[in-house]
Design a protein around this motif. Sequence first.
Motif, short mmCIF file in Angstrom:
data_model
loop_
_atom_site.label_atom_id
_atom_site.label_comp_id
_atom_site.label_asym_id
_atom_site.label_seq_id
_atom_site.Cartn_x
_atom_site.Cartn_y
_atom_site.Cartn_z
N ASP A 65 -2.11 24.12 -0.03
CA ASP A 65 -1.35 22.84 -0.13
C ASP A 65 0.28 22.88 -0.27
OD1 ASP A 65 -3.88 22.65 -2.75
OD2 ASP A 65 -3.69 21.50 -0.81
N THR A 66 0.68 24.13 -0.04
CA THR A 66 2.22 24.15 0.29
C THR A 66 2.46 23.27 1.55
OG1 THR A 66 2.13 26.37 -0.57
CG2 THR A 66 4.18 25.87 1.10
N ALA A 67 3.51 22.61 1.31
CA ALA A 67 4.10 21.53 2.25
C ALA A 67 5.28 20.72 1.88
CB ALA A 67 2.95 20.60 2.86
N VAL A 68 5.88 20.04 2.67
CA VAL A 68 6.79 18.72 2.19
C VAL A 68 5.81 17.67 2.02
CG1 VAL A 68 8.52 17.30 2.69
CG2 VAL A 68 8.58 19.88 3.29
N TYR A 69 5.86 16.96 0.87
CA TYR A 69 5.17 15.76 0.83
C TYR A 69 6.08 14.68 0.74
CZ TYR A 69 1.17 18.50 -0.74
OH TYR A 69 0.10 19.33 -0.76
N CYS A 90 0.79 -0.98 0.10
CA CYS A 90 -0.16 0.13 -0.11
C CYS A 90 0.92 1.25 -0.04
CB CYS A 90 -0.92 -0.09 1.30
SG CYS A 90 -1.88 1.50 1.48
N MET A 91 0.80 2.21 -0.88
CA MET A 91 1.76 3.25 -1.13
C MET A 91 0.75 4.58 -0.83
SD MET A 91 4.27 2.05 -1.86
CE MET A 91 5.23 3.56 -2.37
N GLY A 92 1.20 5.62 -0.41
CA GLY A 92 0.56 6.56 0.20
C GLY A 92 1.34 8.01 0.12
N TRP A 93 0.76 9.11 0.43
CA TRP A 93 1.49 10.44 0.64
C TRP A 93 1.20 10.94 1.90
CZ3 TRP A 93 5.14 11.95 -3.03
CH2 TRP A 93 5.21 11.05 -4.22
N ILE A 94 2.11 11.54 2.46
CA ILE A 94 1.74 12.32 3.83
C ILE A 94 2.39 13.75 3.49
CG2 ILE A 94 2.38 12.55 6.03
CD1 ILE A 94 0.98 9.93 5.59
N ARG A 95 1.72 14.63 3.90
CA ARG A 95 2.39 15.99 3.98
C ARG A 95 2.45 16.40 5.13
NH1 ARG A 95 -2.40 19.36 0.81
NH2 ARG A 95 -3.96 19.41 2.41
N GLN A 96 3.38 17.45 5.42
CA GLN A 96 3.55 18.26 6.42
C GLN A 96 3.85 19.92 6.18
OE1 GLN A 96 6.88 17.14 9.17
NE2 GLN A 96 5.83 18.14 10.81
N VAL A 97 2.82 20.60 6.46
CA VAL A 97 3.04 22.04 6.64
C VAL A 97 3.98 22.61 7.66
CG1 VAL A 97 1.57 24.16 6.53
CG2 VAL A 97 0.66 22.14 5.39
N SER A 98 4.58 23.53 7.20
CA SER A 98 5.65 24.16 8.15
C SER A 98 5.00 24.30 9.52
CB SER A 98 6.45 25.13 7.70
OG SER A 98 7.19 25.77 8.62
N GLY A 99 5.48 23.91 10.54
CA GLY A 99 4.72 24.28 12.07
C GLY A 99 3.60 23.58 12.23
N LYS A 100 3.26 22.44 11.43
CA LYS A 100 2.08 21.85 11.93
C LYS A 100 2.27 20.31 11.77
CE LYS A 100 -1.29 25.34 10.17
NZ LYS A 100 -2.40 25.36 9.05
#
Length: 120
Positions: free
Chosen positions: A89-93, A33-43
């Motif tokens: 949507d700005t984040a590290v993915y 199972c593949m996926g995408w996680i994102r992290q917004v700066s400070g969240k």
Amino acid sequence: HVQLVESGGGSVQAGGSLRLSCAASTGTFRSACMGWIRQVSGKEREGVASIDSDGETTYADSVKGRFTISHDNAKKTAYLQMSSLTPEDTAVYYCVVLNPCSLSLASVTQWGQGTQVTVS
């Protein structure tokens, strides 16, 4: 041990599109199972999308109708097509392997290095 290599991040104007790719090194890609996680700066990190070995997909409410996850078993590559992007949507993915298949961070068994997406 799966090695995940992401590509395709960058900067785009609001309303634009980007496609992220995640190349996996393992021969067990077909059953993963593949996926995408994102992290917004400070969240906190947020599960965005997942796709199981049968192609069944799950999306976070925040991206439904705008993002599409897919995979190519022959290329051992997963994709995240992102459209109608907004500054939110700005984040590290991060590309991830999940077990069990879900959007939960607790299910992540392997992380990619992450790729920055910036929407202005």
